[in-house]
Design a protein around this motif. Structure first.
Motif, PDB file in Angstrom:
ATOM      1  N   SER A  70     -18.071  32.216  13.751  1.00  0.00           N
ATOM      2  CA  SER A  70     -16.792  32.077  14.100  1.00  0.00           C
ATOM      3  C   SER A  70     -16.834  30.805  15.076  1.00  0.00           C
ATOM      4  O   SER A  70     -16.042  30.160  15.034  1.00  0.00           O
ATOM      5  CB  SER A  70     -16.204  33.133  14.941  1.00  0.00           C
ATOM      6  OG  SER A  70     -16.756  33.272  16.107  1.00  0.00           O
ATOM      7  N   ALA A 122     -16.825  27.722  12.833  1.00  0.00           N
ATOM      8  CA  ALA A 122     -15.435  27.380  12.400  1.00  0.00           C
ATOM      9  C   ALA A 122     -14.524  26.902  13.438  1.00  0.00           C
ATOM     10  O   ALA A 122     -13.589  26.049  13.195  1.00  0.00           O
ATOM     11  CB  ALA A 122     -14.997  28.603  11.723  1.00  0.00           C
ATOM     12  N   ALA A 123     -14.578  27.424  14.696  1.00  0.00           N
ATOM     13  CA  ALA A 123     -13.752  26.902  15.732  1.00  0.00           C
ATOM     14  C   ALA A 123     -14.078  25.497  16.092  1.00  0.00           C
ATOM     15  O   ALA A 123     -13.127  24.903  16.658  1.00  0.00           O
ATOM     16  CB  ALA A 123     -13.897  27.950  16.948  1.00  0.00           C
ATOM     17  N   ALA A 174     -14.530  23.170  14.186  1.00  0.00           N
ATOM     18  CA  ALA A 174     -13.983  22.134  13.136  1.00  0.00           C
ATOM     19  C   ALA A 174     -12.475  22.100  13.495  1.00  0.00           C
ATOM     20  O   ALA A 174     -11.978  22.845  14.166  1.00  0.00           O
ATOM     21  CB  ALA A 174     -13.984  22.690  11.742  1.00  0.00           C
ATOM     22  N   ALA A 216      -8.546  21.624  13.262  1.00  0.00           N
ATOM     23  CA  ALA A 216      -7.805  22.334  12.631  1.00  0.00           C
ATOM     24  C   ALA A 216      -6.678  21.269  12.294  1.00  0.00           C
ATOM     25  O   ALA A 216      -6.078  20.801  13.211  1.00  0.00           O
ATOM     26  CB  ALA A 216      -7.186  23.623  13.425  1.00  0.00           C
ATOM     27  N   VAL A 217      -6.285  21.254  10.968  1.00  0.00           N
ATOM     28  CA  VAL A 217      -5.213  20.380  10.307  1.00  0.00           C
ATOM     29  C   VAL A 217      -4.155  21.246  10.021  1.00  0.00           C
ATOM     30  O   VAL A 217      -4.242  22.066   8.938  1.00  0.00           O
ATOM     31  CB  VAL A 217      -5.802  19.446   9.454  1.00  0.00           C
ATOM     32  CG1 VAL A 217      -4.759  18.653   8.820  1.00  0.00           C
ATOM     33  CG2 VAL A 217      -6.874  18.705   9.802  1.00  0.00           C
ATOM     34  N   GLU A 218      -2.925  21.056  10.768  1.00  0.00           N
ATOM     35  CA  GLU A 218      -1.834  22.021  10.293  1.00  0.00           C
ATOM     36  C   GLU A 218      -0.661  21.212  10.178  1.00  0.00           C
ATOM     37  O   GLU A 218      -0.433  19.917  10.873  1.00  0.00           O
ATOM     38  CB  GLU A 218      -1.734  23.122  11.277  1.00  0.00           C
ATOM     39  CG  GLU A 218      -2.748  24.185  11.556  1.00  0.00           C
ATOM     40  CD  GLU A 218      -2.334  25.029  12.619  1.00  0.00           C
ATOM     41  OE1 GLU A 218      -1.158  25.335  12.914  1.00  0.00           O
ATOM     42  OE2 GLU A 218      -3.169  25.833  12.778  1.00  0.00           O
ATOM     43  N   THR A 248      -1.331  26.365   3.730  1.00  0.00           N
ATOM     44  CA  THR A 248      -2.415  25.560   4.080  1.00  0.00           C
ATOM     45  C   THR A 248      -3.830  26.443   4.276  1.00  0.00           C
ATOM     46  O   THR A 248      -3.771  27.890   4.419  1.00  0.00           O
ATOM     47  CB  THR A 248      -2.607  24.896   5.768  1.00  0.00           C
ATOM     48  OG1 THR A 248      -2.559  26.163   6.536  1.00  0.00           O
ATOM     49  CG2 THR A 248      -1.508  24.256   5.586  1.00  0.00           C
ATOM     50  N   SER A 249      -5.129  25.969   3.933  1.00  0.00           N
ATOM     51  CA  SER A 249      -6.155  27.013   3.876  1.00  0.00           C
ATOM     52  C   SER A 249      -7.249  26.356   4.656  1.00  0.00           C
ATOM     53  O   SER A 249      -7.446  25.129   4.811  1.00  0.00           O
ATOM     54  CB  SER A 249      -6.655  27.077   2.494  1.00  0.00           C
ATOM     55  OG  SER A 249      -7.187  25.649   1.722  1.00  0.00           O
ATOM     56  N   LYS A 250      -7.967  27.198   5.352  1.00  0.00           N
ATOM     57  CA  LYS A 250      -9.210  26.638   6.266  1.00  0.00           C
ATOM     58  C   LYS A 250     -10.284  26.705   5.508  1.00  0.00           C
ATOM     59  O   LYS A 250     -10.535  27.714   4.795  1.00  0.00           O
ATOM     60  CB  LYS A 250      -9.226  27.381   7.588  1.00  0.00           C
ATOM     61  CG  LYS A 250      -8.072  27.204   8.527  1.00  0.00           C
ATOM     62  CD  LYS A 250      -8.189  27.732   9.750  1.00  0.00           C
ATOM     63  CE  LYS A 250      -7.224  27.654  10.758  1.00  0.00           C
ATOM     64  NZ  LYS A 250      -7.151  28.022  12.221  1.00  0.00           N
ATOM     65  N   GLU A 251     -11.202  25.878   5.729  1.00  0.00           N
ATOM     66  CA  GLU A 251     -12.431  25.880   4.923  1.00  0.00           C
ATOM     67  C   GLU A 251     -13.555  26.402   5.770  1.00  0.00           C
ATOM     68  O   GLU A 251     -13.631  26.150   7.062  1.00  0.00           O
ATOM     69  CB  GLU A 251     -12.962  24.152   4.786  1.00  0.00           C
ATOM     70  CG  GLU A 251     -14.220  24.185   3.936  1.00  0.00           C
ATOM     71  CD  GLU A 251     -14.693  22.548   4.037  1.00  0.00           C
ATOM     72  OE1 GLU A 251     -15.708  22.489   3.487  1.00  0.00           O
ATOM     73  OE2 GLU A 251     -13.905  21.870   4.130  1.00  0.00           O
ATOM     74  N   THR A 252     -13.939  27.437   5.106  1.00  0.00           N
ATOM     75  CA  THR A 252     -15.074  27.902   6.079  1.00  0.00           C
ATOM     76  C   THR A 252     -16.563  27.728   5.479  1.00  0.00           C
ATOM     77  O   THR A 252     -16.829  27.664   4.330  1.00  0.00           O
ATOM     78  CB  THR A 252     -14.991  29.689   5.726  1.00  0.00           C
ATOM     79  OG1 THR A 252     -14.888  30.028   4.334  1.00  0.00           O
ATOM     80  CG2 THR A 252     -13.567  30.211   6.300  1.00  0.00           C
TER      81      THR A 252
END
Length: 102
Positions: free
Chosen positions: A29, A32-33, A35, A37-39, A60-64
């Protein structure tokens, strides 16, 4: 070895193991945090509410990104040799902590 020492060793081992297991999900996490965030600004362009709201869908989907170098990846993808080595290292670490504490 007396019963008191064995119980102390068991308690120390449980604490060390719980601390190690508690940090496993944090590594994934934290990556991932970090990176950005593009919203999309969906709230500004949202239409006026209607009588029957439509169910929201994820736009929107977050890339993991999976960390191939973590302990969880080692445990999931490892064979019996790597898992056995990891268990031996945990046991030896608990013994070292016991010696350090006593």
């Amino acid at each position: 070895m007396s019963l008191r020492k064995l119980l102390t060793l068991r308690a120390v081992a449980a604490l060390v193991l719980s601390a190690m297991l508690a940090t496993l999900p944090l590594a994934a996490s934290a990556q991932a945090a970090s990176a950005p965030a593009v919203e999309a600004p969906a709230a500004a362009a949202a239409p006026a509410p209607t009588a029957a709201p439509t169910p929201l869908t994820a736009t929107t989907s977050k890339e993991t990104v999976d960390n191939p170098y973590g302990l969880s990846a080692l445990w999931q993808q490892g064979d019996f040799v790597s898992r056995g080595t990891l268990l031996i290292l945990v046991i030896m670490s608990m013994g070292s902590w016991y010696i350090l504490v006593t």
